[in-house]
Design a protein around this motif. Structure first.
Motif, PDB file in Angstrom:
ATOM      1  N   SER A   1       5.424   7.646   8.355  1.00 53.36           N
ATOM      2  CA  SER A   1       6.819   7.864   7.971  1.00 53.36           C
ATOM      3  C   SER A   1       7.489   8.860   8.918  1.00 53.36           C
ATOM      4  O   SER A   1       8.641   8.677   9.325  1.00 53.36           O
ATOM      5  CB  SER A   1       6.913   8.381   6.536  1.00 53.36           C
ATOM      6  N   TYR A   2       6.751   9.903   9.274  1.00 49.37           N
ATOM      7  CA  TYR A   2       7.310  10.929  10.173  1.00 49.37           C
ATOM      8  C   TYR A   2       7.558  10.344  11.561  1.00 49.37           C
ATOM      9  O   TYR A   2       8.624  10.559  12.162  1.00 49.37           O
ATOM     10  CB  TYR A   2       6.356  12.114  10.246  1.00 49.37           C
ATOM     11  N   LEU A   3       6.590   9.581  12.072  1.00 45.85           N
ATOM     12  CA  LEU A   3       6.744   8.991  13.408  1.00 45.85           C
ATOM     13  C   LEU A   3       7.890   7.981  13.434  1.00 45.85           C
ATOM     14  O   LEU A   3       8.673   7.936  14.387  1.00 45.85           O
ATOM     15  CB  LEU A   3       5.431   8.324  13.830  1.00 45.85           C
TER      16      LEU A   3
ATOM     17  N   VAL B   1      10.665  15.301  -2.691  1.00 42.53           N
ATOM     18  CA  VAL B   1      11.804  16.221  -2.715  1.00 42.53           C
ATOM     19  C   VAL B   1      11.313  17.653  -2.516  1.00 42.53           C
ATOM     20  O   VAL B   1      11.886  18.428  -1.726  1.00 42.53           O
ATOM     21  CB  VAL B   1      12.575  16.091  -4.042  1.00 42.53           C
ATOM     22  N   ALA B   2      10.220  17.997  -3.204  1.00 37.15           N
ATOM     23  CA  ALA B   2       9.640  19.334  -3.023  1.00 37.15           C
ATOM     24  C   ALA B   2       9.186  19.536  -1.590  1.00 37.15           C
ATOM     25  O   ALA B   2       9.366  20.618  -1.008  1.00 37.15           O
ATOM     26  CB  ALA B   2       8.461  19.514  -3.981  1.00 37.15           C
TER      27      ALA B   2
ATOM     28  N   PHE C   1      13.129  11.448   7.316  1.00 39.24           N
ATOM     29  CA  PHE C   1      11.717  11.437   6.924  1.00 39.24           C
ATOM     30  C   PHE C   1      11.553  11.428   5.415  1.00 39.24           C
ATOM     31  O   PHE C   1      10.706  10.697   4.867  1.00 39.24           O
ATOM     32  CB  PHE C   1      11.021  12.661   7.535  1.00 39.24           C
ATOM     33  N   SER C   2      12.354  12.208   4.715  1.00 41.20           N
ATOM     34  CA  SER C   2      12.249  12.273   3.251  1.00 41.20           C
ATOM     35  C   SER C   2      12.521  10.911   2.620  1.00 41.20           C
ATOM     36  O   SER C   2      11.789  10.467   1.733  1.00 41.20           O
ATOM     37  CB  SER C   2      13.230  13.309   2.702  1.00 41.20           C
ATOM     38  N   VAL C   3      13.569  10.242   3.101  1.00 39.23           N
ATOM     39  CA  VAL C   3      13.925   8.937   2.543  1.00 39.23           C
ATOM     40  C   VAL C   3      12.867   7.892   2.886  1.00 39.23           C
ATOM     41  O   VAL C   3      12.396   7.141   2.016  1.00 39.23           O
ATOM     42  CB  VAL C   3      15.311   8.487   3.062  1.00 39.23           C
TER      43      VAL C   3
ATOM     44  N   LEU D   1       8.208   4.240   1.621  1.00 34.49           N
ATOM     45  CA  LEU D   1       6.902   3.733   2.037  1.00 34.49           C
ATOM     46  C   LEU D   1       5.802   4.125   1.061  1.00 34.49           C
ATOM     47  O   LEU D   1       4.870   3.356   0.811  1.00 34.49           O
ATOM     48  CB  LEU D   1       6.567   4.253   3.445  1.00 34.49           C
ATOM     49  N   MET D   2       5.916   5.328   0.464  1.00 33.86           N
ATOM     50  CA  MET D   2       4.914   5.763  -0.507  1.00 33.86           C
ATOM     51  C   MET D   2       4.993   4.910  -1.779  1.00 33.86           C
ATOM     52  O   MET D   2       3.963   4.532  -2.357  1.00 33.86           O
ATOM     53  CB  MET D   2       5.128   7.241  -0.840  1.00 33.86           C
ATOM     54  N   ILE D   3       6.198   4.598  -2.214  1.00 33.40           N
ATOM     55  CA  ILE D   3       6.364   3.729  -3.378  1.00 33.40           C
ATOM     56  C   ILE D   3       5.813   2.337  -3.073  1.00 33.40           C
ATOM     57  O   ILE D   3       5.100   1.737  -3.898  1.00 33.40           O
ATOM     58  CB  ILE D   3       7.849   3.649  -3.777  1.00 33.40           C
TER      59      ILE D   3
END
Length: 467
Positions: free
Chosen positions: A24-26, A91-92, A117-119, A124-126
């Motif tokens: 996700s970060y990349l 969010v945290a 990155f947060s979005v 992707l985690m979901i």
């Protein structure tokens, strides 16, 4: 069988989460600095600098996921709960990210990258977790990754446990049988058989390959509880206790620690909290005032129509039972011809009731007749949302006939409620209505109130059971 695989699954989940966070970060870096809509450059920091942040981001996010209980077993966890945990943890993570940048004075680090990155990480985690759930459900449907359970004791708790397992095959639970001293061997409940008496447990445990023992004793057999739990734990088999008093204890009991002694409150009502009660009361005052002001031209028009179409007062007052069993006069637009006290006390309004006026029938079906209760809300007799109040004679009748009926009087009655938007108004089941009222009382939140108000607007005003 699945005895020791949970550690393996948890480690695999952690590895997959690490890959998703890094990916996700990349991907976010590419969107921010290299994609079609990207900025012209990476600012003061190089690509290597941004990528080196992964050494802190990946382990940091995994710690947050652990603290947010994202690595507990997923068999019986609702998908909504897991998705909420994913959102909350990310969010945290974003907030911690921003705090670290401020603390270490990395002022030129791209805030846009953090936002993207947060979005991306949330989505992707979901997606990852939905895929995992689908895979596990498919595996279990083919007979793998199954947990085999033995129930000790035939009771209402045992039946409810079996009901839920049968209704949720994706959990991968199989009940091998029930042990009980009172119910004859061979007795069947939804395909689960009583296979012996409770004393057989000492012979079954050493030779059977069970994943769990669920102690579901009837209340009359609780004197054996300590003995059975000790026997199960000695065998090394995971043991659960499912109490046979669900009719007394709510779904979400409120527990207290009394100097080391656990105390279970029979019923936890969020609105007994002073802050919650004051906040809800302020909300009621504001909403009722706005409602009266905005609707005043309409209310005056309705009053004129009633006055012109039948003799009698515009407003009808009727005694109802409210908070803490105290009586109050509830206001409604009059929808019936004027009656004597004896006629009024006859009972429920029925279909095609001759007492209802022509325009009154329309007002009742559209709930327009309830609008004067905004005055009751402003006075403090009622709330915008809550259980509907009943007349004293019906309260006396129902409290003897319907278990837990009087719980509804621990909160203010409402203009609308959870039972009403689910169709339980007018001539409908009182028992079902009370079940919905108690659910509302035990699960109250501002979000729940807003949901009920929203649903009232779309499906609560027109009522086919209001005669």
């Amino acid at each position: 069988m699945i005895k020791d695989n949970q550690k393996f699954f948890n480690r695999l989940q952690v590895l997959l989460d690490a890959i998703v966070v890094a990916g996700s970060y990349l991907l976010s870096w590419w969107i921010k600095f290299e994609g079609p809509l990207a900025d012209t450059g990476a600012g003061a920091y190089t690509m290597q600098f941004y990528f080196s942040a992964l050494y802190f981001i990946v382990p940091g996010y995994l710690v947050l996921y652990y603290l947010n209980k994202m690595y507990t077993p997923k068999r019986t966890r609702r998908i909504e709960t897991e998705l909420t945990q994913v959102f909350g943890a990310n969010v945290a993570g974003a907030l911690v990210f921003l705090v670290c940048i401020a603390v270490f004075k990395i002022s030129d680090f791209s805030r846009g990258l953090i936002a993207i990155f947060s979005v991306v990480c949330v989505f992707l985690m979901i997606f990852e977790r939905l895929i995992i759930r689908w895979i596990l459900s498919h595996i279990r449907s083919r007979g793998y990754n199954i947990k085999h359970i033995l129930l000790v004791g035939y009771s209402r708790a045992a039946e409810e446990y079996i009901n839920r397992i049968k209704a949720n095959p994706q959990w991968g639970y199989v009940v091998r049988g029930i042990l009980d001293d009172r119910v004859p061997r061979g007795t069947m409940y939804k395909g689960v058989r009583v296979i012996g008496c409770i004393d057989n447990l000492s012979m079954i445990l050493p030779v059977s390959q069970l994943d769990e023992i669920a102690v579901t004793l009837a209340l009359s057999d609780y004197d054996r509880l300590e003995e059975l739990v000790a026997m199960c734990e000695k065998s090394g088999v995971h043991t659960k206790f499912i109490p046979d008093y669900n009719s007394l204890i709510p779904n979400r009991p409120y527990t207290e620690d009394l100097n080391g002694l656990p105390v279970i409150n029979i019923r936890y009502i969020p609105l007994t909290n002073t802050f919650n009660a004051i906040a809800k009361r302020v909300f009621d005052i504001v909403c009722s005032l706005l409602g009266i002001i905005v609707l005043s031209p309409f209310l005056i028009t309705v009053a004129i129509i009633i006055k012109c179409t039948s003799k009698g007062p515009v407003i009808f007052k009727q005694e109802r039972v409210g908070l803490h069993n105290k009586s109050f006069n509830m206001y409604k637009f009059r929808t019936m011809y004027v009656q004597s006290d004896e006629e009024e006390a006859n009972g429920w309004t029925v279909k095609n009731d001759p007492r209802v006026t022509g325009v009154g029938r329309f007002f009742r079906r559209t709930s327009i007749d309830e609008l004067p209760q905004l005055i009751n809300i402003l006075k403090g007799d009622m709330s915008i949302v809550g259980p509907r109040p009943e007349r004293p004679q019906f309260v006396e009748k129902f409290k003897e006939e319907i278990p837990r009926y009087m719980i509804k009087h621990q909160v203010r009655p409402g203009l609308t409620g959870w039972a009403q938007i689910n169709g339980f108004r007018g001539d409908t089941s009182i028992r079902k209505r009370i079940d919905y009222d108690i659910y509302y009382i035990e699960n109250w939140s501002f979000g729940f109130d807003i949901k009920i108000i929203f649903l009232t607007v779309f499906r609560g005003f027109i009522n086919e059971n209001a005669y």
